[in-house]
Design a protein around this motif. Structure first.
Motif, mmCIF file in Angstrom:
data_model
loop_
_atom_site.group_PDB
_atom_site.id
_atom_site.type_symbol
_atom_site.label_atom_id
_atom_site.label_comp_id
_atom_site.label_asym_id
_atom_site.label_seq_id
_atom_site.Cartn_x
_atom_site.Cartn_y
_atom_site.Cartn_z
ATOM 1 N N LEU A 1 28.569 3.901 20.589
ATOM 2 C CA LEU A 1 28.011 3.039 21.625
ATOM 3 C C LEU A 1 26.572 2.674 21.264
ATOM 4 O O LEU A 1 25.808 3.506 20.775
ATOM 5 N N GLY A 2 26.193 1.442 21.525
ATOM 6 C CA GLY A 2 24.850 0.987 21.185
ATOM 7 C C GLY A 2 23.800 1.487 22.156
ATOM 8 O O GLY A 2 24.091 2.186 23.137
ATOM 9 N N ASP A 3 22.558 1.083 21.896
ATOM 10 C CA ASP A 3 21.447 1.533 22.746
ATOM 11 C C ASP A 3 21.054 0.498 23.789
ATOM 12 O O ASP A 3 20.101 0.695 24.535
ATOM 13 N N VAL B 1 17.040 -11.842 30.416
ATOM 14 C CA VAL B 1 17.174 -10.911 29.293
ATOM 15 C C VAL B 1 15.973 -9.966 29.312
ATOM 16 O O VAL B 1 14.832 -10.420 29.475
ATOM 17 N N PRO B 2 16.181 -8.662 29.182
ATOM 18 C CA PRO B 2 15.073 -7.712 29.342
ATOM 19 C C PRO B 2 14.013 -7.860 28.248
ATOM 20 O O PRO B 2 14.324 -8.157 27.096
ATOM 21 N N TYR B 3 12.765 -7.637 28.638
ATOM 22 C CA TYR B 3 11.674 -7.643 27.669
ATOM 23 C C TYR B 3 11.820 -6.444 26.735
ATOM 24 O O TYR B 3 12.128 -5.329 27.174
ATOM 25 N N ASP B 4 11.576 -6.676 25.445
ATOM 26 C CA ASP B 4 11.645 -5.587 24.460
ATOM 27 C C ASP B 4 10.609 -4.512 24.757
ATOM 28 O O ASP B 4 10.850 -3.316 24.527
ATOM 29 N N GLN B 5 9.449 -4.929 25.265
ATOM 30 C CA GLN B 5 8.330 -4.008 25.440
ATOM 31 C C GLN B 5 8.617 -2.915 26.472
ATOM 32 O O GLN B 5 8.041 -1.826 26.398
ATOM 33 N N THR B 6 9.491 -3.189 27.448
ATOM 34 C CA THR B 6 9.746 -2.202 28.502
ATOM 35 C C THR B 6 11.234 -1.922 28.693
ATOM 36 O O THR B 6 11.613 -1.270 29.673
ATOM 37 N N ARG B 7 12.070 -2.371 27.776
ATOM 38 C CA ARG B 7 13.504 -2.230 28.002
ATOM 39 C C ARG B 7 13.941 -0.776 27.928
ATOM 40 O O ARG B 7 13.333 0.053 27.242
ATOM 41 N N VAL B 8 15.001 -0.471 28.662
ATOM 42 C CA VAL B 8 15.585 0.866 28.640
ATOM 43 C C VAL B 8 16.441 0.996 27.395
ATOM 44 O O VAL B 8 17.330 0.174 27.148
ATOM 45 N N ILE B 9 16.172 2.037 26.596
ATOM 46 C CA ILE B 9 16.930 2.274 25.362
ATOM 47 C C ILE B 9 17.816 3.494 25.577
ATOM 48 O O ILE B 9 17.326 4.595 25.870
ATOM 49 N N LEU B 10 19.121 3.307 25.450
ATOM 50 C CA LEU B 10 20.076 4.392 25.663
ATOM 51 C C LEU B 10 20.296 5.171 24.371
ATOM 52 O O LEU B 10 20.448 4.579 23.304
ATOM 53 N N SER B 11 20.303 6.479 24.490
ATOM 54 C CA SER B 11 20.613 7.324 23.332
ATOM 55 C C SER B 11 21.852 8.169 23.575
ATOM 56 O O SER B 11 22.515 8.598 22.615
ATOM 57 N N LEU B 12 22.197 8.389 24.840
ATOM 58 C CA LEU B 12 23.369 9.193 25.158
ATOM 59 C C LEU B 12 24.636 8.536 24.621
ATOM 60 O O LEU B 12 24.860 7.341 24.833
ATOM 61 N N LEU B 13 25.435 9.299 23.907
ATOM 62 C CA LEU B 13 26.729 8.875 23.374
ATOM 63 C C LEU B 13 26.634 7.826 22.274
ATOM 64 O O LEU B 13 27.619 7.154 21.965
ATOM 65 N N GLN B 14 25.465 7.689 21.658
ATOM 66 C CA GLN B 14 25.386 6.767 20.521
ATOM 67 C C GLN B 14 26.261 7.246 19.370
ATOM 68 O O GLN B 14 26.765 6.444 18.588
ATOM 69 N N GLU B 15 26.445 8.558 19.301
ATOM 70 C CA GLU B 15 27.289 9.093 18.228
ATOM 71 C C GLU B 15 28.747 8.691 18.394
ATOM 72 O O GLU B 15 29.543 8.795 17.450
ATOM 73 N N GLU B 16 29.101 8.241 19.611
ATOM 74 C CA GLU B 16 30.462 7.767 19.855
ATOM 75 C C GLU B 16 30.629 6.300 19.487
ATOM 76 O O GLU B 16 31.639 5.675 19.805
#
Length: 455
Positions: A83-85, A66-81
């Motif tokens: 979709l989560g981050d 499971v990815p570390y919170d401190q360095t995880r990739v957070i997605l913002s593209l298409l969140q308005e649709e």
């Protein structure tokens, strides 16, 4: 001479100094890596809260990666649709301190869209894939690219395969056209086809070719390389580490006191279980030693006065490839690299020319002479010992450089005459090969059996 060259030479000298002990040293270092990684969780240095949430847990291919919170990739593209981050991925810093790599798992059927969101949002130009879709009958990665003359549609992304090339026996290069909202980009994918799960490649040369080709395709683009295997940790960590060290060499940023242990430790702080097995850790040391030797050889051959003019390590990236002589070094069965002291030691004579083994079934007889072979400190005779033919007794340059073979007593500790065998005791045995108490010599032939010359 540049500080980088000094650091490279110093590192190789350290490897040479521990020659013969590297197996134990590397095993201890890897145990330390595991212990420190475990401590980060218990001490709260690293957390995995986002990936452990119920809505995100199903997006993890393996529940223990499971990815570390401190360095995880957070997605913002298409969140308005809606979709989560979340995606199971972490950023890893490169040699310049920037976000050089995205280490991620192989996509699942329901995370294909998230994978392409990641590639598009962070402007990924090159993907390195270190696994097959199926390995040992188990699904390891969902196919996220299209077949020839077809297209793959996932969400608003359309992926087509424009070109596929077999670079060598292990690596396939694909060029993908990705279209999103009427904009198209080319994304290159390099897939290593024969890298076993939790293992190492058969030869570092093809892996170095993969890394070199990735950097050629990347060019001067500042975007990160996307690197994945199945879990996105073991094989992924090896690739990221090799490229990281190679970039240090290219930019002459190898720091004084360079430590591969510290490099892997930092990788593990950013991506869980990066470089997952001890075998992979050994392989990294072997490969980095090859890179460093190749760099120094290039410096010596092209810049004989490097000390005065501070010449670069090499003129082009291809000079980082290990030399054929180094790659030709034999490997032990199972593919585990046991020595990191490259280039190789002096060539050893064949078994028929040098030694053959004698089996010792029981302890020494009562009153055995001082020449009998005893295990150090134990008072027991080893199961095997190596016997030297008479013809080679006078010449011992190989042993001078490598030390006596396992199970043998150094010559200066054996008072037997120069033309005698190392004594092999066999208790009270009276028949077959063994020790003849009457003449004080081992039974059997005085030279290796003729059949051994055909091995």
């Amino acid at each position: 001479m540049s500080r980088s060259v000094d650091a490279v030479r110093s590192y190789l000298e350290q490897l040479e100094a521990r020659r013969g002990r590297e197996e134990a040293v590397l095993a201890g270092e890897f145990s330390d890596l595991l212990a420190r990684s475990a401590a980060w969780r218990t001490q709260g240095v690293r957390s995995t809260e986002a990936g452990s949430r119920c809505e995100n847990a199903t997006k993890n291919r393996y529940k223990d990666v499971v990815p570390y919170d401190q360095t995880r990739v957070i997605l913002s593209l298409l969140q308005e649709e809606g979709l989560g981050d979340y995606i199971n991925a972490n950023f890893i810093q490169g040699a310049d301190g920037g976000r050089a790599y995205i280490a991620t798992q192989g996509p699942l059927p329901h995370t294909l869209l998230d994978f392409w969101r990641l590639v598009w949002e962070f402007d990924v130009k090159v993907i390195l894939m270190a696994c097959r879709e199926t390995e040992n009958g188990r699904k390891k990665c969902e196919r996220y690219w299209a077949h020839k003359q077809e297209s793959l549609q996932t969400g608003l992304f359309c992926i087509t395969l424009t070109k596929e090339t077999q670079l060598n026996a292990d690596i396939i290069l694909r060029t993908l056209q990705v279209t999103f909202q009427k904009e198209s980009r080319l994304v290159h994918q390099l897939q290593y086809m024969s890298w076993p799960d939790r293992g190492v490649p058969n030869n570092p040369d093809h892996m170095l070719t993969m890394v070199e080709e990735a950097r050629r395709l990347q060019g001067s683009d500042p975007g990160p390389l996307c690197v994945h295997c199945s879990a996105g940790c073991g094989r992924t960590g090896v690739l990221c580490t090799v490229d990281y060290v190679r970039q240090l060499l290219l930019t002459q940023r190898v720091p004084p006191g360079f430590s591969l242990f510290q490099v892997v430790l930092e990788m593990r702080k950013q991506r869980p279980s990066a470089v997952q097995t001890e075998e992979q850790y050994r392989f990294l040391h072997h490969t980095v030693a090859q890179l460093f030797h190749a760099a120094l050889q290039r410096t010596s051959s092209h810049h004989p006065h490097a000390k005065e003019n501070c010449a670069p390590l090499y003129d082009d990236a291809l000079s980082l490839r290990p030399s054929p002589a180094i790659l030709a070094k034999p490997r032990p069965p199972g593919g585990v690299l046991r020595s990191i002291s490259a280039p190789g030691a002096p060539t050893l004579p064949t078994m028929a020319e040098a030694y053959y083994a004698a089996v010792q079934k029981r302890g020494p007889p009562a009153g055995a002479g001082p020449g009998s072979l005893q295990a150090p400190g134990k008072g027991e005779t080893p199961v095997y010992s190596q016997v030297t033919p008479r013809a080679l007794r006078a010449a011992a340059p190989v042993e001078d450089s490598l030390g006596p073979p396992p199970g043998r007593v150094p010559d200066n500790e054996n008072p037997a005459r120069s033309d005698a065998y190392e004594e092999v005791t066999d208790g009270a045995q009276t028949g077959g090969l063994g020790f003849n108490l009457r003449i004080g010599r081992p039974k059997g032939p005085r030279d290796p059996p003729a059949e051994w010359t055909r091995v």
